[in-house]
Design a protein around this motif. Structure first.
Motif, PDB file in Angstrom:
ATOM      1  N   GLU A 204       2.505  20.826 -11.888  1.00  0.00           N
ATOM      2  CA  GLU A 204       1.915  22.104 -11.492  1.00  0.00           C
ATOM      3  C   GLU A 204       0.800  21.934 -10.450  1.00  0.00           C
ATOM      4  N   SER A 205       0.613  20.735  -9.994  1.00  0.00           N
ATOM      5  CA  SER A 205      -0.450  20.436  -9.033  1.00  0.00           C
ATOM      6  C   SER A 205      -0.222  21.168  -7.713  1.00  0.00           C
ATOM      7  N   LYS A 206      -1.282  21.438  -7.003  1.00  0.00           N
ATOM      8  CA  LYS A 206      -1.224  22.044  -5.667  1.00  0.00           C
ATOM      9  C   LYS A 206      -1.657  21.029  -4.616  1.00  0.00           C
ATOM     10  N   PHE A 207      -1.544  19.737  -4.940  1.00  0.00           N
ATOM     11  CA  PHE A 207      -1.984  18.655  -4.063  1.00  0.00           C
ATOM     12  C   PHE A 207      -0.774  17.941  -3.470  1.00  0.00           C
ATOM     13  N   MET A 208      -0.667  17.925  -2.143  1.00  0.00           N
ATOM     14  CA  MET A 208       0.423  17.250  -1.446  1.00  0.00           C
ATOM     15  C   MET A 208      -0.143  16.006  -0.763  1.00  0.00           C
ATOM     16  N   PRO A 209       0.174  14.813  -1.287  1.00  0.00           N
ATOM     17  CA  PRO A 209      -0.316  13.596  -0.640  1.00  0.00           C
ATOM     18  C   PRO A 209       0.544  13.236   0.572  1.00  0.00           C
ATOM     19  N   ILE A 210      -0.116  12.749   1.606  1.00  0.00           N
ATOM     20  CA  ILE A 210       0.572  12.247   2.793  1.00  0.00           C
ATOM     21  C   ILE A 210       0.059  10.830   3.012  1.00  0.00           C
ATOM     22  N   TYR A 211       0.881   9.855   2.682  1.00  0.00           N
ATOM     23  CA  TYR A 211       0.499   8.451   2.829  1.00  0.00           C
ATOM     24  C   TYR A 211       0.746   8.017   4.266  1.00  0.00           C
ATOM     25  N   ILE A 212      -0.202   7.252   4.820  1.00  0.00           N
ATOM     26  CA  ILE A 212      -0.097   6.867   6.226  1.00  0.00           C
ATOM     27  C   ILE A 212      -0.508   5.417   6.439  1.00  0.00           C
ATOM     28  N   CYS A 213       0.197   4.768   7.328  1.00  0.00           N
ATOM     29  CA  CYS A 213      -0.182   3.462   7.881  1.00  0.00           C
ATOM     30  C   CYS A 213      -0.590   3.757   9.321  1.00  0.00           C
ATOM     31  N   ARG A 214      -1.881   3.653   9.608  1.00  0.00           N
ATOM     32  CA  ARG A 214      -2.431   4.220  10.843  1.00  0.00           C
ATOM     33  C   ARG A 214      -2.532   3.223  11.993  1.00  0.00           C
ATOM     34  N   GLU A 215      -1.778   3.511  13.040  1.00  0.00           N
ATOM     35  CA  GLU A 215      -1.923   2.950  14.382  1.00  0.00           C
ATOM     36  C   GLU A 215      -1.933   1.430  14.482  1.00  0.00           C
ATOM     37  N   GLY A 216      -1.212   0.753  13.638  1.00  0.00           N
ATOM     38  CA  GLY A 216      -1.207  -0.695  13.704  1.00  0.00           C
ATOM     39  C   GLY A 216       0.092  -1.293  14.194  1.00  0.00           C
ATOM     40  N   ILE A 217       1.032  -0.456  14.622  1.00  0.00           N
ATOM     41  CA  ILE A 217       2.353  -0.957  14.986  1.00  0.00           C
ATOM     42  C   ILE A 217       2.625  -0.656  16.453  1.00  0.00           C
ATOM     43  N   PRO A 218       2.907  -1.667  17.252  1.00  0.00           N
ATOM     44  CA  PRO A 218       3.305  -1.396  18.639  1.00  0.00           C
ATOM     45  C   PRO A 218       4.601  -0.584  18.650  1.00  0.00           C
ATOM     46  N   TYR A 219       4.694   0.364  19.576  1.00  0.00           N
ATOM     47  CA  TYR A 219       5.872   1.237  19.615  1.00  0.00           C
ATOM     48  C   TYR A 219       6.546   1.158  20.971  1.00  0.00           C
ATOM     49  N   ASN A 220       7.829   0.849  20.943  1.00  0.00           N
ATOM     50  CA  ASN A 220       8.657   0.833  22.133  1.00  0.00           C
ATOM     51  C   ASN A 220       9.966   1.502  21.737  1.00  0.00           C
ATOM     52  N   GLU A 221      10.253   2.642  22.336  1.00  0.00           N
ATOM     53  CA  GLU A 221      11.421   3.434  21.941  1.00  0.00           C
ATOM     54  C   GLU A 221      12.743   2.693  22.150  1.00  0.00           C
ATOM     55  N   GLU A 222      12.806   1.851  23.179  1.00  0.00           N
ATOM     56  CA  GLU A 222      14.048   1.122  23.449  1.00  0.00           C
ATOM     57  C   GLU A 222      14.260  -0.045  22.487  1.00  0.00           C
ATOM     58  N   LYS A 223      13.173  -0.671  22.063  1.00  0.00           N
ATOM     59  CA  LYS A 223      13.275  -1.832  21.166  1.00  0.00           C
ATOM     60  C   LYS A 223      12.266  -1.654  20.032  1.00  0.00           C
ATOM     61  N   LEU A 224      12.729  -1.017  18.957  1.00  0.00           N
ATOM     62  CA  LEU A 224      11.840  -0.744  17.829  1.00  0.00           C
ATOM     63  C   LEU A 224      11.494  -2.030  17.090  1.00  0.00           C
ATOM     64  N   SER A 225      10.244  -2.098  16.631  1.00  0.00           N
ATOM     65  CA  SER A 225       9.813  -3.261  15.854  1.00  0.00           C
ATOM     66  C   SER A 225      10.531  -3.286  14.509  1.00  0.00           C
TER      67      SER A 225
ATOM     68  N   GLN B  68      -3.292  19.585   1.361  1.00  0.00           N
ATOM     69  CA  GLN B  68      -2.674  18.364   1.871  1.00  0.00           C
ATOM     70  C   GLN B  68      -3.789  17.396   2.252  1.00  0.00           C
ATOM     71  N   GLN B  69      -3.568  16.133   1.915  1.00  0.00           N
ATOM     72  CA  GLN B  69      -4.564  15.126   2.236  1.00  0.00           C
ATOM     73  C   GLN B  69      -3.875  13.822   2.605  1.00  0.00           C
ATOM     74  N   PHE B  70      -4.386  13.201   3.670  1.00  0.00           N
ATOM     75  CA  PHE B  70      -3.877  11.892   4.068  1.00  0.00           C
ATOM     76  C   PHE B  70      -4.521  10.810   3.217  1.00  0.00           C
ATOM     77  N   ILE B  71      -3.700   9.874   2.794  1.00  0.00           N
ATOM     78  CA  ILE B  71      -4.172   8.710   2.052  1.00  0.00           C
ATOM     79  C   ILE B  71      -3.770   7.496   2.876  1.00  0.00           C
ATOM     80  N   GLU B  72      -4.767   6.805   3.408  1.00  0.00           N
ATOM     81  CA  GLU B  72      -4.497   5.683   4.300  1.00  0.00           C
ATOM     82  C   GLU B  72      -4.222   4.416   3.507  1.00  0.00           C
TER      83      GLU B  72
END
Length: 129
Positions: free
Chosen positions: A56-77, A3-7
């Motif tokens: 047949e690949s053994k590669f699992m991509p995990i695409y990520i958008c890293r830490e650029g979004i303010p998070y508020n559980e009551e009022k989601l962006s 598994q590998q993260f792809i930013e």
């Protein structure tokens, strides 16, 4: 299984690219994640999507958008709402984790290994083989 993260970026316009990846690769769509972290008194979110290996690949991509979004559980962006809606349209539910901020780690690679450990431990991605 490797598994590998792809930013993609930090969550501005690249959220739309992440959502498009879900739509165009729906048969391979494995899981979606919202990682929240506290940084300098604010909570920020990273959005990520894991896809099953192609062929047949053994590669699992995990695409990520890293830490650029303010998070508020009551009022989601709007960006988080769009992500959640896309995930639900694909028949899945996003998984929310509270994690350490990437600035705690000396290298980004260590941060991504930390996330892979959390996901494997909680059985959201397959174990290393």
């Amino acid at each position: 299984m490797i598994q590998q993260f792809i930013e993609l970026g930090q969550g501005y316009g690249d959220i739309y690219e992440l959502c498009e990846l879900i739509k165009t690769n729906e048969p391979r769509f494995h899981n979606a994640f919202i990682f929240t972290a506290n940084h300098e008194g604010a909570t920020v979110a990273s959005l990520a999507v894991a896809f099953k290996p192609s062929g047949e690949s053994k590669f699992m991509p995990i695409y990520i958008c890293r830490e650029g979004i303010p998070y508020n559980e009551e009022k989601l962006s709007k960006r988080i709402q769009i992500f959640k809606q896309t995930v639900q349209e694909a028949g899945q539910q996003e998984n929310i984790f509270e994690i350490k901020h990437s600035s705690i780690f000396s290298e980004k690679n260590q941060f991504y290994q930390y996330l892979i450990g959390i996901l494997r431990l909680n059985h959201y991605i397959p174990p290393m083989q």
